[in-house]
Write a protein that holds these residues in place. Structure first.
Motif, PDB file in Angstrom:
ATOM      1  N   TYR A 265      10.007   7.413  12.886  1.00  0.00           N
ATOM      2  CA  TYR A 265       8.997   6.534  12.557  1.00  0.00           C
ATOM      3  C   TYR A 265       8.475   7.072  11.142  1.00  0.00           C
ATOM      4  CZ  TYR A 265       4.177   4.614  13.101  1.00  0.00           C
ATOM      5  OH  TYR A 265       3.131   3.879  13.162  1.00  0.00           O
ATOM      6  N   ILE A 266       8.368   8.297  10.872  1.00  0.00           N
ATOM      7  CA  ILE A 266       7.895   8.762   9.427  1.00  0.00           C
ATOM      8  C   ILE A 266       8.890   8.350   8.519  1.00  0.00           C
ATOM      9  CG2 ILE A 266       7.380  11.000   8.073  1.00  0.00           C
ATOM     10  CD1 ILE A 266       6.303  12.057  10.736  1.00  0.00           C
ATOM     11  N   LYS A 267      10.252   8.455   8.844  1.00  0.00           N
ATOM     12  CA  LYS A 267      10.972   8.249   7.682  1.00  0.00           C
ATOM     13  C   LYS A 267      11.271   6.809   7.622  1.00  0.00           C
ATOM     14  CE  LYS A 267      15.870   9.403   6.801  1.00  0.00           C
ATOM     15  NZ  LYS A 267      17.418   9.825   7.281  1.00  0.00           N
ATOM     16  N   ASN A 268      11.295   6.016   8.532  1.00  0.00           N
ATOM     17  CA  ASN A 268      11.799   4.722   8.324  1.00  0.00           C
ATOM     18  C   ASN A 268      10.781   3.430   8.623  1.00  0.00           C
ATOM     19  OD1 ASN A 268      14.734   5.315   7.932  1.00  0.00           O
ATOM     20  ND2 ASN A 268      14.718   5.697   9.960  1.00  0.00           N
ATOM     21  N   ILE A 269       9.715   3.859   9.315  1.00  0.00           N
ATOM     22  CA  ILE A 269       8.791   2.784   9.566  1.00  0.00           C
ATOM     23  C   ILE A 269       7.348   3.103   8.845  1.00  0.00           C
ATOM     24  CG2 ILE A 269       7.296   1.845  11.361  1.00  0.00           C
ATOM     25  CD1 ILE A 269      10.360   1.346  11.930  1.00  0.00           C
ATOM     26  N   LEU A 270       7.100   3.979   8.628  1.00  0.00           N
ATOM     27  CA  LEU A 270       5.492   4.134   7.732  1.00  0.00           C
ATOM     28  C   LEU A 270       5.993   3.895   6.468  1.00  0.00           C
ATOM     29  CD1 LEU A 270       3.766   7.225   9.376  1.00  0.00           C
ATOM     30  CD2 LEU A 270       3.168   4.834   9.378  1.00  0.00           C
ATOM     31  N   PRO A 271       6.887   4.185   5.762  1.00  0.00           N
ATOM     32  CA  PRO A 271       6.962   3.632   4.173  1.00  0.00           C
ATOM     33  C   PRO A 271       6.946   2.313   4.171  1.00  0.00           C
ATOM     34  CG  PRO A 271       8.301   5.810   4.820  1.00  0.00           C
ATOM     35  CD  PRO A 271       7.889   5.106   6.243  1.00  0.00           C
ATOM     36  N   LYS A 272       7.788   1.660   5.040  1.00  0.00           N
ATOM     37  CA  LYS A 272       7.776   0.332   4.802  1.00  0.00           C
ATOM     38  C   LYS A 272       6.545  -0.469   5.058  1.00  0.00           C
ATOM     39  CE  LYS A 272      12.839   0.135   6.356  1.00  0.00           C
ATOM     40  NZ  LYS A 272      13.481  -0.340   7.433  1.00  0.00           N
ATOM     41  N   ALA A 273       5.850  -0.118   6.180  1.00  0.00           N
ATOM     42  CA  ALA A 273       4.552  -0.510   6.574  1.00  0.00           C
ATOM     43  C   ALA A 273       3.586  -0.426   5.448  1.00  0.00           C
ATOM     44  CB  ALA A 273       4.043   0.116   7.885  1.00  0.00           C
ATOM     45  N   ARG A 274       3.601   0.825   4.794  1.00  0.00           N
ATOM     46  CA  ARG A 274       2.868   1.070   3.623  1.00  0.00           C
ATOM     47  C   ARG A 274       3.010   0.213   2.421  1.00  0.00           C
ATOM     48  NH1 ARG A 274      -0.677   5.387   3.311  1.00  0.00           N
ATOM     49  NH2 ARG A 274      -0.312   5.468   0.891  1.00  0.00           N
ATOM     50  N   LYS A 275       4.322  -0.096   2.324  1.00  0.00           N
ATOM     51  CA  LYS A 275       4.573  -0.920   1.023  1.00  0.00           C
ATOM     52  C   LYS A 275       4.187  -2.422   1.356  1.00  0.00           C
ATOM     53  CE  LYS A 275       8.950  -1.998  -1.853  1.00  0.00           C
ATOM     54  NZ  LYS A 275      10.462  -2.078  -1.708  1.00  0.00           N
ATOM     55  N   THR A 276       4.279  -2.950   2.611  1.00  0.00           N
ATOM     56  CA  THR A 276       4.052  -4.218   3.009  1.00  0.00           C
ATOM     57  C   THR A 276       2.539  -4.371   2.676  1.00  0.00           C
ATOM     58  OG1 THR A 276       5.684  -4.211   4.543  1.00  0.00           O
ATOM     59  CG2 THR A 276       3.779  -5.798   4.791  1.00  0.00           C
ATOM     60  N   LEU A 277       1.725  -3.233   2.994  1.00  0.00           N
ATOM     61  CA  LEU A 277       0.270  -3.260   2.935  1.00  0.00           C
ATOM     62  C   LEU A 277      -0.289  -3.108   1.438  1.00  0.00           C
ATOM     63  CD1 LEU A 277      -0.729  -1.318   6.183  1.00  0.00           C
ATOM     64  CD2 LEU A 277      -0.997  -3.955   5.821  1.00  0.00           C
ATOM     65  N   GLN A 278       0.618  -2.677   0.648  1.00  0.00           N
ATOM     66  CA  GLN A 278      -0.035  -2.455  -0.663  1.00  0.00           C
ATOM     67  C   GLN A 278       0.132  -3.963  -1.406  1.00  0.00           C
ATOM     68  OE1 GLN A 278       1.188   0.464  -3.071  1.00  0.00           O
ATOM     69  NE2 GLN A 278       0.935   1.792  -1.499  1.00  0.00           N
ATOM     70  N   PRO A 279      -1.279  -3.830  -2.414  1.00  0.00           N
ATOM     71  CA  PRO A 279      -1.305  -5.348  -2.894  1.00  0.00           C
ATOM     72  C   PRO A 279      -0.540  -5.391  -3.999  1.00  0.00           C
ATOM     73  CG  PRO A 279      -2.831  -3.407  -3.682  1.00  0.00           C
ATOM     74  CD  PRO A 279      -2.046  -3.028  -2.432  1.00  0.00           C
ATOM     75  N   THR A 280      -0.074  -6.696  -4.186  1.00  0.00           N
ATOM     76  CA  THR A 280       0.948  -7.008  -5.060  1.00  0.00           C
ATOM     77  C   THR A 280       0.215  -7.333  -6.442  1.00  0.00           C
ATOM     78  OG1 THR A 280       0.817  -9.366  -4.443  1.00  0.00           O
ATOM     79  CG2 THR A 280       2.638  -8.226  -3.316  1.00  0.00           C
ATOM     80  N   ALA A 281       0.977  -7.091  -7.494  1.00  0.00           N
ATOM     81  CA  ALA A 281       0.479  -7.356  -9.059  1.00  0.00           C
ATOM     82  C   ALA A 281       0.185  -8.861  -9.204  1.00  0.00           C
ATOM     83  CB  ALA A 281       1.264  -6.473 -10.006  1.00  0.00           C
ATOM     84  N   GLU A 282      -0.709  -9.280  -9.838  1.00  0.00           N
ATOM     85  CA  GLU A 282      -0.807 -10.572 -10.116  1.00  0.00           C
ATOM     86  C   GLU A 282       0.067 -10.950 -11.399  1.00  0.00           C
ATOM     87  OE1 GLU A 282      -2.382 -12.816  -8.809  1.00  0.00           O
ATOM     88  OE2 GLU A 282      -3.403 -11.813  -7.386  1.00  0.00           O
TER      89      GLU A 282
END
Length: 410
Positions: free
Chosen positions: A393-410
């Motif tokens: 979970y720490i290796k494969n799931i959380l990093p993807k989840a955090r990346k998804t939640l990060q705001p995208t640059a305009e």
């Protein structure tokens, strides 16, 4: 005998005294009545008002009134869907001193309808199937609690709409009896009565032209039996799983949860060919899991989180050598629950680095880890340990989840 009001709430007698108990119920003036649809009953039933509450008042002899009052209180204590008993009024007399029948007072079930009111417009067969589902669930819940109804019917049930389905509530317990456990013969007797009563009630509707032409009253009477037996089997059958396949147990628990039932106890007997798991289901009300988890562990969570954590706690407790339900020498559930928090819950949550948790609280983190372990076990077709699940979970799931939640640059 003087007028006596036995009530569950000390405020109710004063409110009930304002009603015209010296009059037979069928002669009550309109000013005391609330115009709500009533079902068919062997007794006179009227809706009235006591303070801010709408009440149902049923006239019957003193002994059955007191008995039904106590039975409804028992059903309320064990969480069975039934009307809420408020009081029994005895010692009634008319203006000339002649005795009148006693009265059972229950709280009106808001949003509920008797079945005949529901058939004022022709009910589609698909809707009737959902009605049978609700009644089958109610009968199973009663039987699991050891209650023999003695007169299961549409007339003795109130129905509430529930997100596209129906919820059924017992409204008449006069013929019922509560036992520690029901025999197969007692359950079959109730089920046969249900079949006959429902078919008869639908035949009456057919004769009055209120039944959809495609509905066969006899087949629908049989349907309650089939739905009851399928649900009873799912809830009570013993399951045998190979050693190491504990995710199969979780799969079974999930099916029971989806049906609205909670696994209150779980007994695991080790055999030479695997683990025999017997489930003892218990019906619960809304918010039950939150209250139970808070009482056992001190963890204050949302309802779905609590249900998931309680399932894990039950599974863990069943593996402990000192877990012996009913044995005074065994560890108490509260003791085991706090040990689970100390040895399982907290170490598991702490294994997830704080910088990766985001806004998730500890209960949500643990819930997510359990879900991840479940999916890993399903894919692997064997039980995955929580440590392995945490690492993945720490290796494969959380990093993807955090990346998804990060705001995208305009």
């Amino acid at each position: 005998m003087a007028l006596q009001i036995s009530a569950t709430n000390p405020e109710h007698p004063a409110l009930l005294l304002e009603l015209p108990w010296h009059l037979p119920l069928e002669d009550w003036p309109e000013e005391y009545l609330v115009p709500l649809p009533r079902g068919i009953s062997r007794h006179v039933v009227r809706y009235s008002r006591a303070g801010d509450e709408v009440i149902a008042v049923k006239e019957l002899a003193e002994r059955p009134a007191l008995r039904e009052y106590e039975l409804l209180r028992d059903l309320d204590r064990i969480g069975i869907p039934a009307v809420d008993p408020l009081a029994v009024v005895t010692g009634r007399t008319d203006a000339s001193g002649a005795p009148l029948e006693s009265v059972l007072v229950t709280r009106h079930l808001g949003g509920s309808m008797p079945y005949r009111s529901m058939f004022e417009t022709t009910m589609r067969p698909a809707t009737m199937h959902r009605l049978m589902d609700a009644l089958a669930v109610l009968l199973v819940r009663l039987h699991l609690a050891g209650f023999a109804w003695g007169d299961c019917s549409l007339s003795n049930t109130l129905f509430r709409r529930d997100a596209g389905a129906f919820a059924a509530y017992l409204v008449d317990a006069e013929t019922g009896d509560l036992h520690p456990q029901l025999s197969t013969g007692q359950r079959d007797y109730d089920l046969d009565l249900a079949r006959v009563n429902i078919s008869g009630e639908l035949l009456d509707l057919e004769a009055s032209g209120a039944l959809h032409p495609s509905v066969d009253p006899i087949e629908f009477g049989m349907e309650i039996c089939a739905r009851y037996r399928g649900l009873w089997d799912e809830l009570t059958r013993a399951s045998v799983y190979p050693a190491g396949k504990y995710h199969y147990i979780e799969r079974r628990i999930r099916r029971l949860n989806d049906l609205g039932f909670d696994v209150a106890e779980m007994q695991i007997e080790h055999a030479s060919n695997g683990d025999t798991v017997s489930f003892v289901p218990k019906v619960v009300d809304a918010g039950h899991h939150q209250r139970q988890l808070l009482r056992l562990t001190g963890l204050d969570t949302e309802e779905n989180q609590a249900r998931r954590l309680l399932n894990d706690l039950e599974s863990w407790m069943a593996t402990q050598d000192d877990y012996a339900p009913g044995d005074p020498l065994g560890a108490r559930p509260e003791v085991l629950a706090h040990r689970w928090v100390r040895e399982v819950f907290r170490p598991t949550v702490r294994a997830v680095p704080p910088e990766l948790r985001g806004a998730m609280d500890p209960a949500e983190i643990y819930h997510q880890l359990l879900e991840h372990r479940w999916y890993m076990s399903e894919r692997a077709q064997h039980d995955i340990g929580i440590e392995t699940a945490v690492e993945d979970y720490i290796k494969n799931i959380l990093p993807k989840a955090r990346k998804t939640l990060q705001p995208t640059a305009e």
